[in-house]
Design a protein around this motif. Structure first.
Motif, PDB file in Angstrom:
ATOM      1  N   THR A 134     -15.269 -12.708 -31.864  1.00  0.00           N
ATOM      2  CA  THR A 134     -16.327 -13.355 -31.090  1.00  0.00           C
ATOM      3  C   THR A 134     -15.788 -14.631 -30.455  1.00  0.00           C
ATOM      4  OG1 THR A 134     -18.570 -14.297 -31.154  1.00  0.00           O
ATOM      5  CG2 THR A 134     -17.178 -14.655 -33.088  1.00  0.00           C
ATOM      6  N   THR A 135     -16.309 -14.971 -29.291  1.00  0.00           N
ATOM      7  CA  THR A 135     -15.939 -16.224 -28.628  1.00  0.00           C
ATOM      8  C   THR A 135     -17.165 -17.046 -28.251  1.00  0.00           C
ATOM      9  OG1 THR A 135     -15.867 -15.092 -26.485  1.00  0.00           O
ATOM     10  CG2 THR A 135     -13.789 -15.279 -27.701  1.00  0.00           C
ATOM     11  N   ASP A 136     -18.343 -16.619 -28.742  1.00  0.00           N
ATOM     12  CA  ASP A 136     -19.577 -17.336 -28.409  1.00  0.00           C
ATOM     13  C   ASP A 136     -20.392 -17.685 -29.658  1.00  0.00           C
ATOM     14  OD1 ASP A 136     -20.516 -14.860 -29.154  1.00  0.00           O
ATOM     15  OD2 ASP A 136     -21.380 -14.347 -27.210  1.00  0.00           O
ATOM     16  N   GLY A 137     -19.676 -18.006 -30.730  1.00  0.00           N
ATOM     17  CA  GLY A 137     -20.360 -18.450 -31.935  1.00  0.00           C
ATOM     18  C   GLY A 137     -21.069 -17.348 -32.691  1.00  0.00           C
ATOM     19  N   ASP A 168     -16.706 -21.598 -32.102  1.00  0.00           N
ATOM     20  CA  ASP A 168     -17.154 -20.433 -31.332  1.00  0.00           C
ATOM     21  C   ASP A 168     -16.308 -19.182 -31.550  1.00  0.00           C
ATOM     22  OD1 ASP A 168     -19.302 -21.753 -30.046  1.00  0.00           O
ATOM     23  OD2 ASP A 168     -17.893 -22.681 -28.646  1.00  0.00           O
ATOM     24  N   THR A 169     -15.022 -19.344 -31.807  1.00  0.00           N
ATOM     25  CA  THR A 169     -14.110 -18.200 -31.885  1.00  0.00           C
ATOM     26  C   THR A 169     -13.824 -17.814 -33.324  1.00  0.00           C
ATOM     27  OG1 THR A 169     -13.065 -18.845 -29.799  1.00  0.00           O
ATOM     28  CG2 THR A 169     -11.850 -17.319 -31.217  1.00  0.00           C
TER      29      THR A 169
END
Length: 362
Positions: free
Chosen positions: A141-144, A116-117
């Protein structure tokens, strides 16, 4: 670190060699026709099956991809000098989706720390004269990859490159301000904040490769030296390596390495105390299970009438290069090769131009 101009120089030089060699042969016209026959079908070497699994039908050029596990992978793409985009697969490369990042920047590096990250670095010159780098900016990004945030690293100036997580919660990167001004940095919070990481010995003299393997950092230069640094910044080992201005290095363990240049594929099982050339010629490594079992694209020769037309093939050796099991020839496969990923032993995802293949051992 890839230097594309060296690739073109190597092709030009080798093509000139082919022209010189063929001019002395009595059957030069037959040889020339054979060398210059255009072949557009990629085939598998005996013992393997090659399957076309997807075509990246997007208005982008994919630079490379990274798989974070056997299913999830990301590809960094561009379509002009100041443009970057990201593609994603969640089924091992069979289908790719454009994440529609569509950022008007020139990407330098991308690294996903987890599924995700991820981090994308680029050269940001907002509000500066040409080539000014008075700030350090990344996308994160932390949501893929669904949402990206532009993040300025307040205490740094320059651009991040060669971003690598060490598997223990730290992320390392090379920060460069100019061509000869490098600093090594570390993040302990997945790329949000960064600080200078001090190394006991300079390792940035014409740096060609940087990798992290089993808690150690490997720095290779073009003058024939590979330096090993621990995560405390202390030099723990040095190894003599072949001198080359551009190469790929694969680390199997602390003693075994695969070293690929424009003119040879070399292996060692004693940390470069001795080396063995398993193919003499330009290669692109697809994958391996050990230094004796290797899959690669091999260049065989060039068309003397066209310096950009190379004759290449997929090949596999299971005896350290004494014998290569070879596919049929294909035109320009080696310069169209983008990247590959080993899904499991004997199974690889291979990207050539915009076509994604599965190469599987039968």
């Amino acid at each position: 670190m890839e230097i594309p101009n060296l690739q073109f120089t190597a092709l030009l030089g080798l093509s000139a060699f082919v022209i010189f060699s063929c001019s002395k042969e009595p059957d030069v016209d037959i040889d020339r026709r054979e060398l210059c026959t255009y072949r557009d079908t990629i085939t598998a070497p005996p013992g393997f099956k090659l399957t076309l699994i997807d075509t990246l039908d997007f208005p982008v050029f994919v630079k490379y991809f990274q798989f974070v596990n056997d299913k999830v992978g990301y590809a960094l793409a561009s379509k002009k000098y100041n443009y970057l985009d990201v593609l994603k697969t969640v089924d091992g490369g069979y289908h790719w989706t454009d994440l529609q990042l569509n950022v008007d920047e020139s990407a330098l590096s991308m690294k996903f720390i987890s599924a995700d990250t991820g981090i994308i670095s680029f050269h940001d010159a907002t509000g500066c004269p040409s080539n000014c780098q008075n700030k350090c900016v990344i996308l994160r990004t932390t949501d893929g990859g669904l949402n990206w945030t532009k993040h300025e690293i307040q205490n740094l100036k320059g651009s991040l490159s060669l971003i690598y997580p060490d598997g223990n919660g730290h992320v390392f990167a090379l920060l460069f301000y100019s061509q000869h001004d490098y600093t090594f940095v570390r993040s302990d919070d997945a790329g949000i904040s960064w600080d200078t990481f001090k190394i006991s010995e300079p390792v940035f003299n014409d740096l060609q490769t940087f990798q992290i393997f089993q808690g150690k950092m490997y720095f290779g230069d073009s003058d024939g030296m590979l330096r090993v640094i621990n995560t405390e910044g202390v030099l723990v080992n040095t190894m003599p390596i072949p001198k080359s201005a551009n190469y790929d290095l694969e680390i199997l363990n602390e003693n075994q390495f695969i070293f690929s240049t424009f003119d040879s594929l070399v292996v060692t099982d004693d940390a470069f105390q001795t080396t063995r050339t398993i193919y003499k010629g330009y290669t692109e490594l697809i994958g391996y299970s050990d230094i004796d079992h290797v899959v690669a694209i091999l260049n065989k020769n060039f068309c003397p009438n066209d310096v950009w037309q190379s004759n290449d093939l997929l090949a596999f050796t299971n005896d350290g290069g004494q014998f290569w099991s070879e596919s049929q020839l294909c035109t320009n496969m080696i310069i169209s090769f983008v990247d590959s990923h080993r899904i499991e032993d004997g199974k690889y995802v291979v990207l050539i131009d915009k076509v994604v293949y599965e190469l599987r051992m039968e």
